[in-house]
Design a protein around this motif. Structure first.
Motif, PDB file in Angstrom:
ATOM      1  N   ILE A   2       0.919  -1.233  -0.102  1.00 14.56           N
ATOM      2  CA  ILE A   2       0.142  -0.010   0.057  1.00 14.56           C
ATOM      3  C   ILE A   2       0.966   1.233   0.165  1.00 14.56           C
ATOM      4  CG2 ILE A   2      -1.653   1.271   1.372  1.00 14.56           C
ATOM      5  CD1 ILE A   2      -2.903  -1.365   2.142  1.00 14.56           C
ATOM      6  N   ALA A   3       2.004   1.258   0.893  1.00 10.51           N
ATOM      7  CA  ALA A   3       3.013   2.278   0.791  1.00 10.51           C
ATOM      8  C   ALA A   3       3.547   2.668  -0.669  1.00 10.51           C
ATOM      9  CB  ALA A   3       3.998   1.947   1.762  1.00 10.51           C
ATOM     10  N   SER A   4       3.864   1.611  -1.354  1.00  3.76           N
ATOM     11  CA  SER A   4       4.225   1.911  -2.737  1.00  3.76           C
ATOM     12  C   SER A   4       3.171   2.039  -3.740  1.00  3.76           C
ATOM     13  CB  SER A   4       4.718   0.135  -3.213  1.00  3.76           C
ATOM     14  OG  SER A   4       6.086   0.052  -2.561  1.00  3.76           O
ATOM     15  N   ALA A   5       1.998   2.120  -3.553  1.00  2.64           N
ATOM     16  CA  ALA A   5       0.788   2.440  -4.136  1.00  2.64           C
ATOM     17  C   ALA A   5       0.920   3.870  -4.008  1.00  2.64           C
ATOM     18  CB  ALA A   5      -0.261   1.580  -4.093  1.00  2.64           C
ATOM     19  N   ALA A   6       0.641   4.269  -2.784  1.00  5.72           N
ATOM     20  CA  ALA A   6       0.349   5.566  -2.439  1.00  5.72           C
ATOM     21  C   ALA A   6       1.784   6.402  -2.838  1.00  5.72           C
ATOM     22  CB  ALA A   6       0.159   5.574  -0.870  1.00  5.72           C
ATOM     23  N   GLY A   7       2.878   5.761  -2.928  1.00  3.31           N
ATOM     24  CA  GLY A   7       4.147   6.623  -3.226  1.00  3.31           C
ATOM     25  C   GLY A   7       3.780   6.837  -4.758  1.00  3.31           C
ATOM     26  N   GLY A   8       3.529   5.920  -5.436  1.00  2.00           N
ATOM     27  CA  GLY A   8       3.205   6.045  -6.987  1.00  2.00           C
ATOM     28  C   GLY A   8       2.264   7.425  -7.259  1.00  2.00           C
ATOM     29  N   PHE A   9       1.122   7.132  -6.400  1.00  2.00           N
ATOM     30  CA  PHE A   9       0.180   8.321  -6.712  1.00  2.00           C
ATOM     31  C   PHE A   9       0.726   9.752  -6.342  1.00  2.00           C
ATOM     32  CE2 PHE A   9      -3.580  10.752  -5.138  1.00  2.00           C
ATOM     33  CZ  PHE A   9      -4.268  10.820  -6.446  1.00  2.00           C
ATOM     34  N   VAL A  10       1.508   9.777  -5.097  1.00  2.00           N
ATOM     35  CA  VAL A  10       2.111  11.193  -4.844  1.00  2.00           C
ATOM     36  C   VAL A  10       3.345  11.492  -5.852  1.00  2.00           C
ATOM     37  CG1 VAL A  10       3.423  12.320  -2.951  1.00  2.00           C
ATOM     38  CG2 VAL A  10       1.596  10.810  -2.485  1.00  2.00           C
ATOM     39  N   THR A  53       8.694  19.460  -5.141  1.00  3.89           N
ATOM     40  CA  THR A  53       9.850  18.597  -5.203  1.00  3.89           C
ATOM     41  C   THR A  53      10.025  17.958  -3.746  1.00  3.89           C
ATOM     42  OG1 THR A  53      11.072  20.356  -6.464  1.00  3.89           O
ATOM     43  CG2 THR A  53      12.247  18.820  -5.345  1.00  3.89           C
ATOM     44  N   GLY A  54       9.756  18.313  -2.491  1.00  2.00           N
ATOM     45  CA  GLY A  54       9.583  17.894  -1.459  1.00  2.00           C
ATOM     46  C   GLY A  54       8.715  16.357  -1.302  1.00  2.00           C
ATOM     47  N   PHE A  55       7.290  16.769  -1.993  1.00  2.00           N
ATOM     48  CA  PHE A  55       6.444  15.600  -2.122  1.00  2.00           C
ATOM     49  C   PHE A  55       6.993  14.532  -3.080  1.00  2.00           C
ATOM     50  CE2 PHE A  55       2.894  18.238  -0.385  1.00  2.00           C
ATOM     51  CZ  PHE A  55       2.788  17.451   0.598  1.00  2.00           C
ATOM     52  N   PHE A  56       8.033  15.103  -4.124  1.00  2.00           N
ATOM     53  CA  PHE A  56       8.447  14.056  -5.105  1.00  2.00           C
ATOM     54  C   PHE A  56       9.525  13.244  -4.503  1.00  2.00           C
ATOM     55  CE2 PHE A  56      11.888  13.130  -8.255  1.00  2.00           C
ATOM     56  CZ  PHE A  56      11.144  12.488  -9.380  1.00  2.00           C
ATOM     57  N   LEU A  57      10.186  13.808  -3.759  1.00  2.00           N
ATOM     58  CA  LEU A  57      11.307  13.157  -3.002  1.00  2.00           C
ATOM     59  C   LEU A  57      10.764  12.102  -1.946  1.00  2.00           C
ATOM     60  CD1 LEU A  57      13.773  15.990  -2.317  1.00  2.00           C
ATOM     61  CD2 LEU A  57      14.040  13.813  -3.910  1.00  2.00           C
ATOM     62  N   ILE A  58       9.577  12.411  -1.307  1.00  2.00           N
ATOM     63  CA  ILE A  58       8.924  11.580  -0.136  1.00  2.00           C
ATOM     64  C   ILE A  58       8.286  10.462  -1.136  1.00  2.00           C
ATOM     65  CG2 ILE A  58       6.929  11.372   1.295  1.00  2.00           C
ATOM     66  CD1 ILE A  58       7.335  14.310   2.229  1.00  2.00           C
ATOM     67  N   ALA A  59       7.949  10.625  -2.207  1.00  2.00           N
ATOM     68  CA  ALA A  59       7.224   9.520  -3.233  1.00  2.00           C
ATOM     69  C   ALA A  59       8.187   8.581  -3.538  1.00  2.00           C
ATOM     70  CB  ALA A  59       6.535  10.200  -4.349  1.00  2.00           C
ATOM     71  N   VAL A  60       9.364   9.141  -3.901  1.00  2.00           N
ATOM     72  CA  VAL A  60      10.516   7.979  -4.215  1.00  2.00           C
ATOM     73  C   VAL A  60      10.920   7.398  -2.868  1.00  2.00           C
ATOM     74  CG1 VAL A  60      12.825   8.098  -4.939  1.00  2.00           C
ATOM     75  CG2 VAL A  60      11.235   9.580  -6.084  1.00  2.00           C
ATOM     76  N   LEU A  61      10.818   7.787  -1.946  1.00  2.00           N
ATOM     77  CA  LEU A  61      11.344   7.075  -0.607  1.00  2.00           C
ATOM     78  C   LEU A  61       9.962   6.142  -0.366  1.00  2.00           C
ATOM     79  CD1 LEU A  61      12.497   9.705   1.805  1.00  2.00           C
ATOM     80  CD2 LEU A  61      13.899   7.969   0.721  1.00  2.00           C
ATOM     81  N   LEU A  62       8.824   6.398  -0.622  1.00  2.00           N
ATOM     82  CA  LEU A  62       7.773   5.491  -0.509  1.00  2.00           C
ATOM     83  C   LEU A  62       8.025   4.198  -1.341  1.00  2.00           C
ATOM     84  CD1 LEU A  62       4.789   7.782   0.658  1.00  2.00           C
ATOM     85  CD2 LEU A  62       5.651   5.909   1.795  1.00  2.00           C
ATOM     86  N   ILE A  63       8.031   4.655  -2.587  1.00  2.00           N
ATOM     87  CA  ILE A  63       8.118   3.617  -3.564  1.00  2.00           C
ATOM     88  C   ILE A  63       9.203   2.551  -3.498  1.00  2.00           C
ATOM     89  CG2 ILE A  63       8.245   3.448  -6.251  1.00  2.00           C
ATOM     90  CD1 ILE A  63       7.158   5.863  -6.674  1.00  2.00           C
ATOM     91  N   LEU A  64      10.514   3.102  -2.954  1.00  2.00           N
ATOM     92  CA  LEU A  64      11.484   2.229  -2.909  1.00  2.00           C
ATOM     93  C   LEU A  64      11.407   1.626  -1.311  1.00  2.00           C
ATOM     94  CD1 LEU A  64      14.195   4.396  -4.750  1.00  2.00           C
ATOM     95  CD2 LEU A  64      12.943   2.264  -5.466  1.00  2.00           C
ATOM     96  N   ASN A  65      10.595   1.974  -0.711  1.00  2.00           N
ATOM     97  CA  ASN A  65      10.560   1.456   0.799  1.00  2.00           C
ATOM     98  C   ASN A  65      11.896   1.636   1.519  1.00  2.00           C
ATOM     99  OD1 ASN A  65       7.943   0.323   0.659  1.00  2.00           O
ATOM    100  ND2 ASN A  65       8.666  -1.388  -0.068  1.00  2.00           N
ATOM    101  N   ILE A  66      12.469   2.953   1.495  1.00  2.00           N
ATOM    102  CA  ILE A  66      13.677   3.266   2.200  1.00  2.00           C
ATOM    103  C   ILE A  66      13.078   3.850   3.716  1.00  2.00           C
ATOM    104  CG2 ILE A  66      15.633   4.989   1.863  1.00  2.00           C
ATOM    105  CD1 ILE A  66      15.429   4.652  -0.872  1.00  2.00           C
ATOM    106  N   PRO A  67      13.599   3.137   4.747  1.00  2.00           N
ATOM    107  CA  PRO A  67      13.252   3.801   5.998  1.00  2.00           C
ATOM    108  C   PRO A  67      14.241   5.135   6.311  1.00  2.00           C
ATOM    109  CG  PRO A  67      14.768   1.898   6.106  1.00  2.00           C
ATOM    110  CD  PRO A  67      14.365   2.145   4.883  1.00  2.00           C
ATOM    111  N   LEU A  68      13.773   6.042   7.256  1.00  2.00           N
ATOM    112  CA  LEU A  68      14.283   6.978   7.537  1.00  2.00           C
ATOM    113  C   LEU A  68      15.010   6.782   8.931  1.00  2.00           C
ATOM    114  CD1 LEU A  68      11.997  10.044   6.250  1.00  2.00           C
ATOM    115  CD2 LEU A  68      14.138   9.146   5.493  1.00  2.00           C
ATOM    116  N   ARG A  69      15.271   5.781   9.309  1.00  2.00           N
ATOM    117  CA  ARG A  69      16.007   5.441  10.574  1.00  2.00           C
ATOM    118  C   ARG A  69      17.333   5.494  10.443  1.00  2.00           C
ATOM    119  NH1 ARG A  69      12.875   0.095  11.490  1.00  2.00           N
ATOM    120  NH2 ARG A  69      11.452   0.723  10.009  1.00  2.00           N
ATOM    121  N   PHE A  70      17.932   6.326  11.357  1.00  2.00           N
ATOM    122  CA  PHE A  70      19.508   6.407  11.127  1.00  2.00           C
ATOM    123  C   PHE A  70      19.990   5.575  12.419  1.00  2.00           C
ATOM    124  CE2 PHE A  70      17.768  10.331   9.221  1.00  2.00           C
ATOM    125  CZ  PHE A  70      18.427  10.152   7.947  1.00  2.00           C
ATOM    126  N   LYS A  71      20.944   5.021  12.157  1.00  2.00           N
ATOM    127  CA  LYS A  71      21.430   3.931  13.191  1.00  2.00           C
ATOM    128  C   LYS A  71      22.874   4.704  13.567  1.00  2.00           C
ATOM    129  CE  LYS A  71      18.972   0.056  11.986  1.00  2.00           C
ATOM    130  NZ  LYS A  71      19.032  -1.539  11.574  1.00  2.00           N
TER     131      LYS A  71
END
Length: 71
Positions: A2-10, A53-71
């Motif tokens: 669902i996150a990938s589909a939402a990312g595609g729409f965004v 552009t910000g929404f575009f970058l967020i969409a790319v993160l959603l499509i590729l399932n990249i987490p924002l957790r920094f370790k």
């Protein structure tokens, strides 16, 4: 999934909005006009472009399932 589909729409909306903001009204079609035109009216050129552009970058993160957790 669902996150990938939402990312595609965004991704679709933000890319059409950026095209509409950059190249003029109705270049991005009806969806680009609705999203980009609204951003352009509310925030002017640079603000709307930065937000799209910000929404575009967020969409790319959603499509590729990249987490924002920094370790």
């Amino acid at each position: 999934m669902i996150a990938s589909a939402a990312g595609g729409f965004v991704f679709l909306l933000s890319s059409l909005a950026a095209i509409d903001i950059l190249f003029g009204p109705r270049v991005g079609g009806l969806l680009g006009y609705l999203t980009g035109g609204t951003l352009l009216k509310l925030f002017d050129f640079w603000g709307g472009l930065i937000i799209a552009t910000g929404f575009f970058l967020i969409a790319v993160l959603l499509i590729l399932n990249i987490p924002l957790r920094f370790k």
